[in-house]
Design a protein around this motif. Structure first.
Motif, PDB file in Angstrom:
ATOM      1  N   HIS A  29       0.802  -1.222   0.000  1.00 25.44           N
ATOM      2  CA  HIS A  29       0.000   0.000   0.000  1.00 25.44           C
ATOM      3  C   HIS A  29       0.838   1.277   0.000  1.00 25.44           C
ATOM      4  N   THR A  30       2.118   1.153  -0.267  1.00 29.96           N
ATOM      5  CA  THR A  30       2.993   2.325  -0.299  1.00 29.96           C
ATOM      6  C   THR A  30       2.583   3.282  -1.425  1.00 29.96           C
ATOM      7  N   GLN A  31       2.503   4.571  -1.080  1.00 35.37           N
ATOM      8  CA  GLN A  31       2.103   5.569  -2.076  1.00 35.37           C
ATOM      9  C   GLN A  31       3.288   6.064  -2.908  1.00 35.37           C
ATOM     10  N   GLY A  32       4.458   6.127  -2.294  1.00 36.91           N
ATOM     11  CA  GLY A  32       5.618   6.602  -3.033  1.00 36.91           C
ATOM     12  C   GLY A  32       6.912   6.303  -2.309  1.00 36.91           C
ATOM     13  N   ALA A  33       7.972   6.082  -3.073  1.00 35.52           N
ATOM     14  CA  ALA A  33       9.300   5.866  -2.511  1.00 35.52           C
ATOM     15  C   ALA A  33      10.322   6.218  -3.580  1.00 35.52           C
ATOM     16  N   GLY A  34      11.483   6.708  -3.149  1.00 35.84           N
ATOM     17  CA  GLY A  34      12.482   7.041  -4.136  1.00 35.84           C
ATOM     18  C   GLY A  34      13.629   7.825  -3.561  1.00 35.84           C
ATOM     19  N   VAL A  35      14.196   8.706  -4.401  1.00 33.62           N
ATOM     20  CA  VAL A  35      15.367   9.475  -4.000  1.00 33.62           C
ATOM     21  C   VAL A  35      15.138  10.954  -4.252  1.00 33.62           C
ATOM     22  N   MET A  36      15.817  11.765  -3.453  1.00 32.14           N
ATOM     23  CA  MET A  36      15.896  13.209  -3.656  1.00 32.14           C
ATOM     24  C   MET A  36      17.303  13.533  -4.126  1.00 32.14           C
ATOM     25  N   TYR A  47      15.175  17.742  -6.210  1.00 30.78           N
ATOM     26  CA  TYR A  47      14.588  17.062  -7.366  1.00 30.78           C
ATOM     27  C   TYR A  47      14.174  15.664  -6.910  1.00 30.78           C
ATOM     28  N   TYR A  48      12.918  15.357  -7.061  1.00 37.72           N
ATOM     29  CA  TYR A  48      12.361  14.098  -6.578  1.00 37.72           C
ATOM     30  C   TYR A  48      12.197  13.105  -7.728  1.00 37.72           C
ATOM     31  N   VAL A  49      12.775  11.931  -7.557  1.00 36.70           N
ATOM     32  CA  VAL A  49      12.547  10.792  -8.457  1.00 36.70           C
ATOM     33  C   VAL A  49      11.731   9.785  -7.655  1.00 36.70           C
ATOM     34  N   THR A  50      10.486   9.593  -8.042  1.00 39.92           N
ATOM     35  CA  THR A  50       9.539   8.857  -7.207  1.00 39.92           C
ATOM     36  C   THR A  50       8.964   7.645  -7.926  1.00 39.92           C
ATOM     37  N   LEU A  51       9.042   6.502  -7.277  1.00 40.00           N
ATOM     38  CA  LEU A  51       8.309   5.317  -7.726  1.00 40.00           C
ATOM     39  C   LEU A  51       6.911   5.391  -7.116  1.00 40.00           C
ATOM     40  N   GLU A  52       5.891   5.363  -7.956  1.00 34.59           N
ATOM     41  CA  GLU A  52       4.514   5.449  -7.498  1.00 34.59           C
ATOM     42  C   GLU A  52       3.796   4.147  -7.846  1.00 34.59           C
ATOM     43  N   PRO A  53       3.873   3.145  -6.978  1.00 29.85           N
ATOM     44  CA  PRO A  53       3.346   1.810  -7.311  1.00 29.85           C
ATOM     45  C   PRO A  53       1.839   1.779  -7.524  1.00 29.85           C
ATOM     46  N   GLN A  54       1.084   2.669  -6.889  1.00 27.23           N
ATOM     47  CA  GLN A  54      -0.358   2.652  -7.086  1.00 27.23           C
ATOM     48  C   GLN A  54      -0.742   3.077  -8.501  1.00 27.23           C
ATOM     49  N   LEU A  98      16.922   9.650   0.650  1.00 26.88           N
ATOM     50  CA  LEU A  98      15.992   8.543   0.467  1.00 26.88           C
ATOM     51  C   LEU A  98      14.677   8.946   1.116  1.00 26.88           C
ATOM     52  N   PHE A  99      13.558   8.515   0.549  1.00 28.37           N
ATOM     53  CA  PHE A  99      12.290   8.848   1.175  1.00 28.37           C
ATOM     54  C   PHE A  99      11.242   7.770   0.908  1.00 28.37           C
ATOM     55  N   VAL A 100      10.257   7.732   1.764  1.00 25.83           N
ATOM     56  CA  VAL A 100       9.074   6.902   1.576  1.00 25.83           C
ATOM     57  C   VAL A 100       7.885   7.737   2.018  1.00 25.83           C
ATOM     58  N   SER A 101       6.809   7.654   1.261  1.00 27.30           N
ATOM     59  CA  SER A 101       5.612   8.424   1.571  1.00 27.30           C
ATOM     60  C   SER A 101       4.440   7.479   1.793  1.00 27.30           C
ATOM     61  N   GLN A 102       3.951   7.424   3.018  1.00 29.27           N
ATOM     62  CA  GLN A 102       2.783   6.630   3.376  1.00 29.27           C
ATOM     63  C   GLN A 102       2.952   5.160   2.965  1.00 29.27           C
ATOM     64  N   GLY A 103       3.942   4.551   3.559  1.00 35.71           N
ATOM     65  CA  GLY A 103       4.209   3.154   3.267  1.00 35.71           C
ATOM     66  C   GLY A 103       5.476   2.677   3.940  1.00 35.71           C
ATOM     67  N   ASP A 104       5.921   1.515   3.532  1.00 39.05           N
ATOM     68  CA  ASP A 104       7.147   0.918   4.047  1.00 39.05           C
ATOM     69  C   ASP A 104       8.101   0.699   2.884  1.00 39.05           C
ATOM     70  N   ALA A 105       9.368   1.042   3.072  1.00 41.83           N
ATOM     71  CA  ALA A 105      10.339   0.881   1.998  1.00 41.83           C
ATOM     72  C   ALA A 105      11.659   0.382   2.548  1.00 41.83           C
ATOM     73  N   PHE A 106      12.356  -0.369   1.709  1.00 46.45           N
ATOM     74  CA  PHE A 106      13.639  -0.974   2.059  1.00 46.45           C
ATOM     75  C   PHE A 106      14.614  -0.616   0.946  1.00 46.45           C
ATOM     76  N   PHE A 107      15.725   0.029   1.288  1.00 45.59           N
ATOM     77  CA  PHE A 107      16.718   0.490   0.322  1.00 45.59           C
ATOM     78  C   PHE A 107      18.010  -0.303   0.516  1.00 45.59           C
TER      79      PHE A 107
END
Length: 474
Positions: free
Chosen positions: A359-366, A377-384, A457-466
């Motif tokens: 259910h992660t909304q976003g994760a990626g790098v700044m 500058y945000y590079v975001t993976l948006e799985p939804q 590194l960031f995660v938005s409303q979810g869980d992420a593993f880098f």
């Protein structure tokens, strides 16, 4: 000197016409001076060579003044086809030579549209190849087919047995999709599939491809029919006999053409995209189902081999390090971020693996971020949404929301599955940013206004593993 994204001194790379010979990619390109036009400098074809996409040799001007075309060799003679634009007309021209630098034009071979199958308005960017099945040459052109609506963009088809006199035929591809001509057509075969490549600036702005089992079609549109996003254009391909590469340009943003850049904003990030910029090379990969993907050329990837140690500091949320070079964050209801102590080098490769929960909304790098996390500058993976996006600093503020009627600046579709590892590679060189995910999706971008900053590194409303996070230099 190592140069990954070639640009001539005080000028810019326009459309590239690739040719391979003597273990070297000979890259003709339209040489753009822009503001230096007033000095009377030529805007013709220039030639560079490379065998590793890391070093380029400039051969100089070719004394061809005109638009995009094609180079081929028949026997001991080189043939160069290009287009010119006298008094608003568009004409195809033919030149020959015994080497790649000196050309003799053949005026009697110049020709225009037939004004019967095709409109006179668009007639450019010739691509020529020998059709073994028909026993004659085929020429593809960016053109407009006759028709009742303005959706006339097509790839025109002509045939010849002598490369001099051409017969007009119905378009090889005319889908009534684009209002503009299908620019820079290219055609190649891999395995059992033919691929038709073209670029267009209407409806969508990108380099597209179609696929077919036969040169006679039908031309299938794959689910993802582009190689890159808005910041990559006019790409054409060439093979060295083992691998095939795609050569296009990442445009600069020097002009605020429509005045959309907010008056308070002094930088370039929100200027309009220019024509021409820096050369960008992708390697083309064929999937088992015949669809195409792109990845960074191996030689470019391997050139970055000096690892820079990283020290991390959590800025928002709770971060853990379950193992060496592994970082994790559970933040199901909030935004969390961790930054390096050091600034990113001006030229570097950032690589890492990202895994996220369902259910992660976003994760990626700044990239080039400050401690406030908005100037970045945000590079975001948006799985939804199964996409990767690029957002600059103004999109983090109210000004961005008031200025632009869209929520992201750049995006690319990509299948993002939860609890699976996704590989991210980002190549930075000054303002240039080339992003690859999972070795099959590319997204070109520009970063002008923030010149220095940290990796985040960031995660938005979810869980992420880098995992396996590295910053490498040459």
């Amino acid at each position: 000197m190592t140069e990954f994204f070639y640009r001539p001194k005080d000028a810019w790379v326009g459309d590239v016409i690739p040719y391979f010979e003597d273990n070297e990619f000979k890259l003709f390109y339209l040489h753009g001076w822009r503001e230096n036009d007033r000095e009377g400098l030529d805007n013709g074809w220039h030639l560079i060579g490379t065998n590793d996409f890391c070093h380029y040799k400039a051969y100089g001007a070719c004394q061809i003044y005109g638009g995009t075309g094609h180079v081929m060799k028949v026997g001991d003679t080189y043939h160069l086809f290009y287009c010119i634009f006298p008094e608003g007309k568009q004409l195809v021209c033919h030149a020959v030579g015994t080497d790649l630098m000196n050309w003799t034009t053949i005026p009697e071979d110049t020709f225009s549209s037939d004004d019967r199958i095709y409109e006179l308005s668009d007639w450019r960017d010739p691509f020529v190849f020998w059709n073994e099945e028909e026993g004659q040459y085929w020429m593809l052109l960016a053109a407009m087919a006759k028709g009742p609506s303005n959706r006339k963009g097509c790839v025109a088809l002509l045939t010849s047995r002598d490369l001099s006199k051409w017969t007009y035929r119905e378009p090889i591809y005319a889908p009534n999709i684009h209002v503009g001509a299908h620019e820079c057509p290219d055609l190649f075969k891999m395995g059992d599939w033919w691929y038709l490549v073209y670029s267009n600036y209407t409806e969508r702005f990108a380099t597209f491809y179609r696929m077919s089992r036969s040169l006679n079609g039908p031309w299938i549109t794959p689910k993802v029919d582009t190689f890159d996003g808005r910041a990559y254009y006019a790409a054409k391909s060439a093979s060295d006999g083992r691998k095939r590469y795609l050569f296009g340009w990442n445009p600069t943003k020097n002009d605020d053409l429509f005045g959309w850049n907010p008056p308070k904003h002094p930088g370039k990030d929100y200027n309009t995209w220019d024509w021409g910029g820096n050369l960008i090379v992708h390697e083309i990969i064929q999937r088992p189902d015949g669809t195409l993907a792109v990845k960074v050329p191996d030689s470019v990837n391997e050139a970055f081999a000096v690892e820079r140690p990283l020290q991390w500091k959590a800025v928002a949320g709770k971060w853990s390090s379950p193992a060496h070079d592994e970082y994790a964050c559970e933040s199901p209801y909030a935004f969390a971020a961790s930054l390096t102590e050091e600034d990113l080098p001006d030229r570097c490769k950032v690589s890492l693996e990202i895994r996220f929960s369902e259910h992660t909304q976003g994760a990626g790098v700044m990239l080039r971020t400050g401690m406030g996390l908005d100037e970045a500058y945000y590079v975001t993976l948006e799985p939804q949404r199964h996409r990767i996006t690029f957002r600059g600093p103004i999109m983090q503020s109210e000004d961005g929301g008031k200025t632009f009627p869209y929520e992201v600046e750049l995006e690319r579709p990509v299948e993002l599955l939860p609890d699976c590892s996704h590989q991210l590679q980002i190549f930075i060189d000054g303002s240039i940013c080339e992003i690859y995910i999972n070795g099959e999706v590319a997204m070109s971008a520009r970063m002008y206004d923030i010149e220095r900053g940290k990796l985040g590194l960031f995660v938005s409303q979810g869980d992420a593993f880098f995992k396996n996070i590295m910053v490498e230099m040459i």
